[in-house]
Scaffold this motif. Sequence first.
Motif, mmCIF file in Angstrom:
data_model
loop_
_atom_site.group_PDB
_atom_site.id
_atom_site.type_symbol
_atom_site.label_atom_id
_atom_site.label_comp_id
_atom_site.label_asym_id
_atom_site.label_seq_id
_atom_site.Cartn_x
_atom_site.Cartn_y
_atom_site.Cartn_z
ATOM 1 N N ALA A 205 0.748 -1.027 -0.121
ATOM 2 C CA ALA A 205 0.033 0.065 -0.033
ATOM 3 C C ALA A 205 0.844 1.244 -0.170
ATOM 4 O O ALA A 205 0.452 2.358 -0.319
ATOM 5 C CB ALA A 205 -1.034 -0.062 1.380
ATOM 6 N N GLN A 206 1.959 1.133 0.664
ATOM 7 C CA GLN A 206 2.882 2.392 0.473
ATOM 8 C C GLN A 206 3.439 2.763 -0.824
ATOM 9 O O GLN A 206 3.572 3.782 -1.330
ATOM 10 C CB GLN A 206 4.078 2.142 1.367
ATOM 11 N N ALA A 207 3.730 1.531 -1.503
ATOM 12 C CA ALA A 207 4.261 1.834 -3.108
ATOM 13 C C ALA A 207 2.695 2.414 -3.964
ATOM 14 O O ALA A 207 3.278 3.077 -4.570
ATOM 15 C CB ALA A 207 4.579 0.186 -3.565
ATOM 16 N N LYS A 208 1.820 1.834 -3.470
ATOM 17 C CA LYS A 208 0.689 2.187 -4.171
ATOM 18 C C LYS A 208 0.362 3.816 -4.003
ATOM 19 O O LYS A 208 0.019 4.512 -4.828
ATOM 20 C CB LYS A 208 -0.686 1.729 -3.655
ATOM 21 N N GLY A 209 0.660 4.035 -2.595
ATOM 22 C CA GLY A 209 0.675 5.415 -2.345
ATOM 23 C C GLY A 209 1.468 6.488 -3.225
ATOM 24 O O GLY A 209 1.202 7.278 -3.456
ATOM 25 N N VAL A 210 2.813 5.884 -3.513
ATOM 26 C CA VAL A 210 3.687 6.496 -4.157
ATOM 27 C C VAL A 210 3.280 6.677 -5.688
ATOM 28 O O VAL A 210 3.452 7.699 -6.141
ATOM 29 C CB VAL A 210 5.332 5.930 -4.181
ATOM 30 N N TYR A 211 2.555 5.501 -6.261
ATOM 31 C CA TYR A 211 2.110 5.581 -7.407
ATOM 32 C C TYR A 211 1.331 6.619 -7.668
ATOM 33 O O TYR A 211 1.197 7.283 -8.636
ATOM 34 C CB TYR A 211 1.749 3.987 -7.866
ATOM 35 N N SER A 212 0.344 6.798 -6.668
ATOM 36 C CA SER A 212 -0.991 7.501 -6.887
ATOM 37 C C SER A 212 -0.507 9.207 -6.566
ATOM 38 O O SER A 212 -1.464 9.913 -6.921
ATOM 39 C CB SER A 212 -2.074 7.205 -5.869
ATOM 40 N N GLY A 213 0.598 9.308 -6.137
ATOM 41 C CA GLY A 213 0.937 10.839 -5.880
ATOM 42 C C GLY A 213 0.726 11.123 -4.434
ATOM 43 O O GLY A 213 0.745 12.373 -4.014
ATOM 44 N N GLU A 214 -0.061 10.352 -3.678
ATOM 45 C CA GLU A 214 -0.344 10.446 -2.262
ATOM 46 C C GLU A 214 0.956 10.953 -1.361
ATOM 47 O O GLU A 214 0.759 11.682 -0.712
ATOM 48 C CB GLU A 214 -0.974 9.350 -1.583
ATOM 49 N N CYS A 215 1.950 10.159 -1.769
ATOM 50 C CA CYS A 215 3.435 10.552 -1.050
ATOM 51 C C CYS A 215 4.476 10.275 -2.031
ATOM 52 O O CYS A 215 4.129 9.939 -3.135
ATOM 53 C CB CYS A 215 3.366 9.740 0.220
ATOM 54 N N ASP A 216 5.745 11.054 -1.700
ATOM 55 C CA ASP A 216 6.929 10.779 -2.434
ATOM 56 C C ASP A 216 7.569 9.497 -2.189
ATOM 57 O O ASP A 216 8.455 9.045 -2.882
ATOM 58 C CB ASP A 216 7.535 12.135 -2.543
ATOM 59 N N ILE A 217 7.758 9.311 -0.850
ATOM 60 C CA ILE A 217 8.446 8.242 -0.302
ATOM 61 C C ILE A 217 7.550 7.211 0.533
ATOM 62 O O ILE A 217 6.700 7.747 1.300
ATOM 63 C CB ILE A 217 9.709 8.489 0.389
ATOM 64 N N GLY A 218 7.885 5.998 0.418
ATOM 65 C CA GLY A 218 7.248 4.852 1.211
ATOM 66 C C GLY A 218 8.258 4.208 2.125
ATOM 67 O O GLY A 218 9.430 3.848 1.591
ATOM 68 N N ILE A 219 7.807 3.382 3.143
ATOM 69 C CA ILE A 219 8.576 2.691 3.905
ATOM 70 C C ILE A 219 8.237 1.192 3.718
ATOM 71 O O ILE A 219 7.126 1.053 4.021
ATOM 72 C CB ILE A 219 9.017 2.924 5.315
ATOM 73 N N GLY A 220 9.219 0.332 3.326
ATOM 74 C CA GLY A 220 8.906 -1.162 3.166
ATOM 75 C C GLY A 220 9.906 -2.105 2.959
ATOM 76 O O GLY A 220 11.123 -1.553 2.888
#
Length: 341
Positions: A202-217
């Motif tokens: 879901a963090q990668a999806k958030g980066v893909y959608s533009g919700e965030c620039d970086i995710g932790i995973g």
Amino acid sequence: MNVKSVIAAATGAFMAASAGATAFAEEVNIYSYRQPDLIAPLLDAFTKETGIETNVLFLNKGLVERMKAEGANSPADLIMTVDIGRLSNAKDEGVTQPVESAAINGTIPENYRDPEGHWYGLTTRGRVIYASKDRVEQDAITYEELADPKWKGKICIRSGQHIYNVALIASVIAHLGEDKAEAWLSGVKDNLARKPNGNDRAQAKGVYSGECDIGIGNTYYVGLMMTNEKEPEQKEWADAIKVLFPNAEDRGTHVNISGMALAKHAPNKDAAVKLMEFLASPKGQELYAERVFEYPVDPNASASDIVKSFGDINADPLSLDEIAKNRAAASAMVDKVGFNN
């Protein structure tokens, strides 16, 4: 039926199924947190090489509690699980026993095994940064930098109380001390794009959608997304990110493990130790690591091509036993700073 009766019935069914076709043959009964299909090729290779059959009981929760309730009557020979927290908890709860094997100690580095031999790591996964290929120019980062105000409103992460993040925070405590770690965690919280939720994908999806620039995973989720034929949209999520290995130039990237432990009352102890030695061998580690998109702990074993595509990892050499000692403080810190709020 009461709880003990249910457990007895389930255990009896498990043993009956495992004994049906392999009476008088050597066997190993495995309680696993990992899906059976992930470890099946590995176990098939072991059976082909040794003639020892394996039986897997998948438990997505309550593994230790079940073993404690079964007591000396437990059919479990081997535990296979992920995360230092689960392995150290199994030891602390008294459902494991030590193993002394020159073959295992010869391929599992000291920082990836229990000092008393109760658990052993087999593969590692890095706790890394999923950075937007389009919006993040830099190709290097540190965990400390996640608290920099330049990332305000740009970080996505799952719950701070998830075992993966508790282990990461515990490693920061080990390196920086509790006061500095708490200030750091508060800074990361201030930079979150949203309330912590979802899994690592879901963090990668958030980066893909533009919700965030970086995710932790974890690194292995990248491999799972890259190869997901059932949900091909996940390939787009993976393609939208680049993997950054925090602290690659200094102390190294925090890693966690998948691992194994010998059950305290293993009825097939000798066969179970043979399986542990196979799993710890370079061949066993490579088979396992390729299947789960992780890194073998043996520096002489090779990672798969997909895992190599993530980039080179300079793993933090900090002992996982040391990280385990800081898990309680890390969990308390998450609540103290209101990270999940």
